[in-house]
Design a protein around this motif. Structure first.
Motif, mmCIF file in Angstrom:
data_model
loop_
_atom_site.group_PDB
_atom_site.id
_atom_site.type_symbol
_atom_site.label_atom_id
_atom_site.label_comp_id
_atom_site.label_asym_id
_atom_site.label_seq_id
_atom_site.Cartn_x
_atom_site.Cartn_y
_atom_site.Cartn_z
ATOM 1 N N UNK A 104 32.839 18.416 53.479
ATOM 2 C CA UNK A 104 31.873 19.730 53.726
ATOM 3 C C UNK A 104 30.206 19.789 53.354
ATOM 4 N N UNK A 105 29.562 18.553 53.505
ATOM 5 C CA UNK A 105 28.854 18.307 53.031
ATOM 6 C C UNK A 105 28.029 18.527 54.810
ATOM 7 N N UNK A 106 27.565 19.985 54.885
ATOM 8 C CA UNK A 106 26.772 19.708 55.659
ATOM 9 C C UNK A 106 25.424 19.509 57.012
ATOM 10 N N UNK A 107 25.350 19.338 58.005
ATOM 11 C CA UNK A 107 24.773 18.375 59.429
ATOM 12 C C UNK A 107 23.985 20.166 59.706
ATOM 13 N N UNK A 108 24.960 21.012 60.349
ATOM 14 C CA UNK A 108 24.111 21.945 61.121
ATOM 15 C C UNK A 108 24.714 23.170 60.996
ATOM 16 N N UNK A 115 19.236 32.175 63.472
ATOM 17 C CA UNK A 115 18.656 31.165 63.252
ATOM 18 C C UNK A 115 19.379 29.669 63.071
ATOM 19 N N UNK A 116 18.473 29.099 63.206
ATOM 20 C CA UNK A 116 19.179 27.424 63.022
ATOM 21 C C UNK A 116 18.760 26.511 62.225
ATOM 22 N N UNK A 117 19.852 26.359 61.328
ATOM 23 C CA UNK A 117 19.258 25.689 60.028
ATOM 24 C C UNK A 117 19.934 24.011 60.484
ATOM 25 N N UNK A 118 19.020 22.758 60.080
ATOM 26 C CA UNK A 118 19.640 21.483 60.200
ATOM 27 C C UNK A 118 19.253 20.962 58.772
ATOM 28 N N UNK A 119 20.395 20.306 58.267
ATOM 29 C CA UNK A 119 20.725 19.897 56.460
ATOM 30 C C UNK A 119 20.646 18.231 56.467
ATOM 31 N N UNK A 122 23.323 17.302 52.588
ATOM 32 C CA UNK A 122 23.248 19.223 52.133
ATOM 33 C C UNK A 122 22.519 20.007 51.512
ATOM 34 N N UNK A 123 21.068 19.407 52.237
ATOM 35 C CA UNK A 123 20.131 20.171 51.903
ATOM 36 C C UNK A 123 19.090 20.469 52.753
ATOM 37 N N UNK A 135 9.788 23.987 58.147
ATOM 38 C CA UNK A 135 10.030 22.988 57.555
ATOM 39 C C UNK A 135 10.100 22.248 56.320
ATOM 40 N N UNK A 136 11.059 22.297 55.423
ATOM 41 C CA UNK A 136 10.905 21.523 53.907
ATOM 42 C C UNK A 136 10.825 20.509 53.326
#
Length: 158
Positions: A104-108, A115-119, A122-123, A135-136
């Protein structure tokens, strides 16, 4: 083509050592499965089994959908595939969408109508917004073209 169907039955170990005629069907009474014989393979080829909660397919056995098997889901012993070979798109739909690894380490992550988030690990690193992206972290680019106003801010002492 023969019109007669021959059936045999036996335990898993009995079926494993049996080589039946081409097209012969045997019943594994231990696992409650059907096996199709090919005339040369000891044990034959087990058909998909429904145990009440799952359907089990062997390696390289495809679950196919569509008149031309346009959608295929299968595992080749090492990798798993969802394959779309038709003229349309492969659409995955849900209120939200999350792609992650088995830990369960997120990629997307995609949010319904938002919105859509990219990781990375997991960050969250990139998120779409109503006006563009957020962008972070730092951005490394081979070039930059700004269409409209641009602003550069100093964030630290020189």
């Amino acid at each position: 083509m023969a019109t007669q169907l021959q059936l045999r039955r036996g335990t898993t170990s009995e079926n494993a050592s049996f080589t039946g005629a081409v097209g012969e069907v045997t019943v594994d009474t231990t696992k409650d499965t059907l096996i199709v014989q090919d005339g040369s393979t000891a044990g034959g080829h087990e058909l998909a089994k429904a145990d009440g909660t799952n359907i089990s397919f062997g390696d390289n056995v495809k679950a196919t959908f569509g008149a031309s098997d346009d959608l295929q889901i299968y595992h080749d012993g090492s990798n798993s595939y969802i394959r779309e070979d038709g003229v349309g798109s492969l659409r995955i739909q849900g209120a939200d969408l999350e792609l992650s690894n088995p830990s369960e380490i997120k990629w997307l992550k995609g949010y319904n109508g938002n919105r859509v988030e990219l990781f990375f690990n997991n960050s969250e690193k990139l998120s779409t917004t109503a006006t563009g992206i957020d962008v972070t972290g730092s951005v490394v680019a081979d070039g930059l073209t700004v269409d409209g106003e641009g602003r550069i801010e100093e964030t630290g002492a020189a």
